[in-house]
Design an enzyme around this catalytic site. Structure first.
Site, PDB file in Angstrom:
ATOM      1  N   ASP A 479       0.583  -1.034   0.144  1.00 52.03           N
ATOM      2  CA  ASP A 479       0.084  -0.050   0.074  1.00 52.03           C
ATOM      3  C   ASP A 479       0.885   1.186   0.052  1.00 52.03           C
ATOM      4  O   ASP A 479       2.028   0.990   0.142  1.00 52.03           O
ATOM      5  CB  ASP A 479      -1.067  -0.075   1.388  1.00 52.03           C
ATOM      6  CG  ASP A 479      -2.388   0.732   0.918  1.00 52.03           C
ATOM      7  OD1 ASP A 479      -2.441   1.548   0.005  1.00 52.03           O
ATOM      8  OD2 ASP A 479      -3.521  -0.002   1.645  1.00 52.03           O
ATOM      9  N   ASP A 549     -10.813   2.002  -3.247  1.00 48.89           N
ATOM     10  CA  ASP A 549     -11.075   1.572  -2.133  1.00 48.89           C
ATOM     11  C   ASP A 549     -12.592   1.632  -1.966  1.00 48.89           C
ATOM     12  O   ASP A 549     -13.317   1.142  -0.766  1.00 48.89           O
ATOM     13  CB  ASP A 549     -10.704   2.555  -0.813  1.00 48.89           C
ATOM     14  CG  ASP A 549      -9.441   2.373  -0.539  1.00 48.89           C
ATOM     15  OD1 ASP A 549      -8.789   1.364  -0.639  1.00 48.89           O
ATOM     16  OD2 ASP A 549      -8.924   3.225   0.391  1.00 48.89           O
TER      17      ASP A 549
HETATM   18  C1  GLA Z   1      -5.726   1.640   1.952  1.00 56.63           C
HETATM   19  C2  GLA Z   1      -6.397   0.548   1.346  1.00 56.63           C
HETATM   20  C3  GLA Z   1      -7.081  -0.319   1.873  1.00 56.63           C
HETATM   21  C4  GLA Z   1      -6.716  -0.586   3.100  1.00 56.63           C
HETATM   22  C5  GLA Z   1      -6.278   0.259   4.135  1.00 56.63           C
HETATM   23  C6  GLA Z   1      -5.485   0.047   5.337  1.00 56.63           C
HETATM   24  O1  GLA Z   1      -6.771   2.630   2.248  1.00 56.63           O
HETATM   25  O2  GLA Z   1      -6.540   0.902  -0.016  1.00 56.63           O
HETATM   26  O3  GLA Z   1      -7.508  -1.497   1.329  1.00 56.63           O
HETATM   27  O4  GLA Z   1      -5.649  -1.631   3.276  1.00 56.63           O
HETATM   28  O5  GLA Z   1      -5.323   1.157   3.299  1.00 56.63           O
HETATM   29  O6  GLA Z   1      -5.323   1.083   6.132  1.00 56.63           O
END
Ligand code: GLA
Length: 739
Positions: A479, A549
């Site tokens: 990430d 997301d």
């Molecule tokens: C980002 C990712 C999510 C999740 C969060 C965790 O927003 O896109 O899928 O993994 O971080 O903090």
């Protein structure tokens, strides 16, 4: 680099090969044309009478017997528009009165900023050839690299800029390539968005002036993606000419689409020149990213099908387990993020893993919250040791359990970031991007580690390598949850600090490559708060991406529609999550959610411990169905039959596998109005003379639909939905198998 073979023809009219070696006067009066053919495409350029490299043709494939005369510079249109600016150069230096976008702009140590690049030499290179340009006076050499994929005709272009002089120079702007199209009416397509709303296809006529698509954020960005397609005239999804491009760079980038003063169009893309300044000491060179360009005579659909195949065969890594030319199918994953957020622990994850295994999931992924003092997003990033309150026996019991359930194990990491509230930051406050004495702006309570530094690179590689060495981890969700601010690198002299824009990304790629080499079975997802880092650069090192997301199944239809203009469904992870959805508060059936996600690489991200037995049974059945047809869905030819864009009542996609023996159709209703039923769907891409049997995956076709009919029947007559297929957020899916 991907292994591609270029078909190269060189035409030397008056000049024999030997004369091509140096820039003598004779040579500039010779006919000299370079031509690349691949797939249905020809690309032609030549050295014009002044010695500039001039674009001559890019489009449908020409006959081998067709020849070109010497490239002729465009005339001076007026005293305001010199020939240097009206002539479409392959890679123009800023100098000599250039008013369009330059490919290269340099300031020399003595203050000179005039740069005029002329042909110097060329040589065959691996799978293509290199053409060397040189400034008319100074020892700046630019090697242009050309590689054409013989199947798709997609051309990879990049440039190496080299300072062979005795003094340093500063590169202020460096493109990978410039492309040119003759005057015509064109429509520009590009992808824009924001967090939770990536992948909107933006379409607009190309007008005089420049449209800038860019990221100044240090990474690819949600706001715009480095892909574009230009349609000529009345092109649509299936018909007409389309030129497309994709820039392989995960740092700040810029693409300028410009209609010049004589109505011709130029597309220039590479490093974002904003805040750019790369010092080249004597003997040093700078490598640009690769800008891929392609052409299709079959509309936007044809363009995306070419690009998908190219990505599958030439861009994406193939793991050791992979056979054949395409990457391995993505395992169906379970991810804990939406179910647990940061509240992960051994018992809770094991409970989820047991349910996931019962559904037929292949891979269990634990998301954020397992490390350091990570209770929420205020602390812990940077401290990549297991949190012993949550996992008193570390990760082994959970991983063993996941394996005993027949799944492999994946883990969330965010390697390039640090929370100020972390042991790492307390120990190394100098490791973040910053300008000394200035504020350090936090986003999501975190700062960006300066990955360009060798010590940071070593730390990041070290902890990831250790995690993989000490645990049986098959997958990282990698990430990257903020963009840059205050991008200083105070280890370097002030005039060299902007090097960070290039060095950071190169180190990221280097770490990914090294990890994969040392741990050949590990797979990696590129995530950046959703789809903030998706481009052909990072895709050389990762197996999949997290597109957004936003997992709302209705929003995802439009996002997936936009995403697939540029990227293959193979990498498009799509989780089924809970209803009502947290973002739009919209309620949808599990069947609808499953089918929305089954158009990409399927995952489950709901709190499955709360699912009813009926929901569990439905998901289990559909995961099993998905496994049977997954290859056709994610690696077949994609036809966007009805787009969900612009508030469409209906949408549909279809995929057909390479030998046309199987096809899968997904249909969705947003909200029927005035009793209108789903329109008859004319399928595409089938073998007209073959017989195909239809079987529902979910939902029903109209009662009088033949159980089996020719490809011609499905494509000309079409498929009718059941009369009762109406309402809000309805979905159905069918498979067709050749008999
Ligand atoms: C980002 C990712 C999510 C999740 C969060 C965790 O927003 O896109 O899928 O993994 O971080 O903090």
């Amino acid at each position: 680099m991907p292994k591609i073979l270029a078909c190269l023809l060189l035409f030397f009219g008056l000049a024999p090969m030997a004369h091509a070696q140096s820039s003598n006067t004779d040579f500039y009066h010779a006919t000299k044309v370079f031509r690349l053919d691949g797939g249905d495409v020809s690309y032609v350029f030549g050295v014009n009478a002044r010695g500039e490299l001039q674009q001559m043709y890019w489009g449908g494939r020409l006959a081998a017997s067709d020849t070109f005369p010497t490239a002729r510079p465009k005339p001076e249109w007026s005293s305001f528009d010199s020939s240097y600016t009206t002539t479409p150069q392959e890679y123009a230096g800023w100098g000599s009165g250039l008013y369009v976008e330059p490919a290269l702009k340099i300031t020399f140590a003595d203050g000179n900023r005039d740069l005029v690049l002329h042909y110097d030499s060329h040589k065959p290179a691996q799978d293509g050839f290199d053409v060397v340009l040189k400034d008319i006076e100074r020892a700046i050499f630019v090697t242009l690299h050309y590689q054409m994929d013989p199947e798709s005709g997609i051309l990879a272009r990049s440039a190496t800029i080299e300072n062979r002089g005795n003094e340093l120079v500063t590169v202020e702007q460096a493109a990978a390539a410039a492309w040119a199209l003759p005057p015509a009416h064109y429509t520009l397509n590009y992808l824009t968005g924001r967090w939770g709303g990536e992948w909107s296809l933006t379409q607009e006529p190309i007008h005089p002036g420049a449209r800038v698509i860019e990221s100044r954020r240090g990474s690819t960005s949600h706001q715009a993606n480095p892909w574009l397609a230009i349609q000529a005239g009345d092109t649509d999804e299936n018909h007409g000419e389309v030129w497309f491009g994709a820039l392989a760079w995960s740092g700040s980038w810029r693409i300028v689409v410009e209609q010049d003063q004589l109505d011709a169009v130029r597309i220039t893309g590479g490093f974002n020149p904003f805040d750019f300044g790369y010092v080249l000491h004597p003997g040093e060179s700078l490598e640009s990213p690769v800008f891929y360009g392609g052409y299709s005579a079959h509309g936007l659909g044809g363009a995306s099908r070419l690009l998908h195949r190219f990505e599958l065969e030439h861009i994406l890594p193939r793991t050791a387990k992979t056979e054949g030319r395409s990457p391995k199918l993505r395992p169906v994953i379970y991810n804990s993020w939406e179910a647990t957020q940061f509240n992960v622990n051994e018992a809770g994850q094991i409970a989820l893993a047991e349910k996931a295994a019962a559904l037929g999931v292949d891979r269990f992924v634990m998301d954020d919250g397992w490390f350091g003092q990570r209770k929420n997003d205020h602390a812990g990033l940077g401290d990549w040791y297991v949190n012993l309150e949550k996992f008193p026996h570390r990760l082994k019991p959970l991983i063993d359990k996941v394996h005993s359930l027949g799944m492999d194990f994946g883990l969330w990491v965010e390697p390039e970031m640090v929370n100020p509230d972390s042991d790492l930051y307390r120990k190394h406050p100098d490791w973040v991007l910053n300008f000394p004495g200035r504020p350090r702006s936090e986003q999501r309570n975190q700062l960006v580690l300066n990955l360009a530094r060798q010590d940071v690179r070593d730390y990041v590689f070290g902890f990831l390598d250790k995690l993989l060495t000490e645990n049986e981890i098959s997958f990282f969700k990698w990430d990257y949850n903020r963009n840059w601010s205050e991008p200083g690198w105070d280890q370097l002299p002030p005039n060299e600090q902007k090097r960070v824009y290039v060095a950071f990304v190169r180190n990221l790629y280097g770490i990914l490559a090294e990890l994969r080499q040392k741990h050949p079975n590990v797979e990696i997802e590129s995530c950046s708060g959703g789809g903030g880092r998706v481009d052909l650069g990072i895709l050389r090192y990762v197996d999949e991406v997290w597109p957004s997301d936003n997992t709302d199944p209705f929003d995802r239809l439009t996002q997936q529609d936009g995403f697939t203009y540029a990227y293959t469904p193979q990498i498009m992870m799509a989780w089924v999550t809970d209803s009502p959805h947290w973002l739009n508060k919209r309620s949808t059936s599990l069947g609808y959610r499953m089918l929305s996600s089954m158009q990409g690489s399927l995952g489950i991200g709901a709190d499955i411990t709360k699912w009813t037995p009926e929901e569990t049974a439905l998901a289990k059945r559909l995961i099993a169905e998905y496994h049977q047809v997954q290859a056709t869905i994610v690696q077949g030819d994609l036809y966007r039959l009805i787009s969900p864009r612009d508030g469409s009542e209906f949408s549909a996609t279809q995929t057909v596998n390479a030998d046309k023996s199987q096809s899968v159709v997904f249909v969705f209703i947003h909200s029927t109005q005035e009793g209108r039923g789903f329109p008859r769907l004319k399928l595409q891409g089938l073998d007209p003379s073959a017989q195909y049997a239809i079987a529902p995956i979910e939902g029903k076709a109209r009662g009088d639909t033949p159980p089996q009919a020719s490809g011609a029947w499905w494509m000309n007559h079409g498929l009718d939905m059941d009369m009762d297929f109406r309402g809000d957020f309805q979905a159905a899916a069918f498979r067709l198998d050749r008999k």
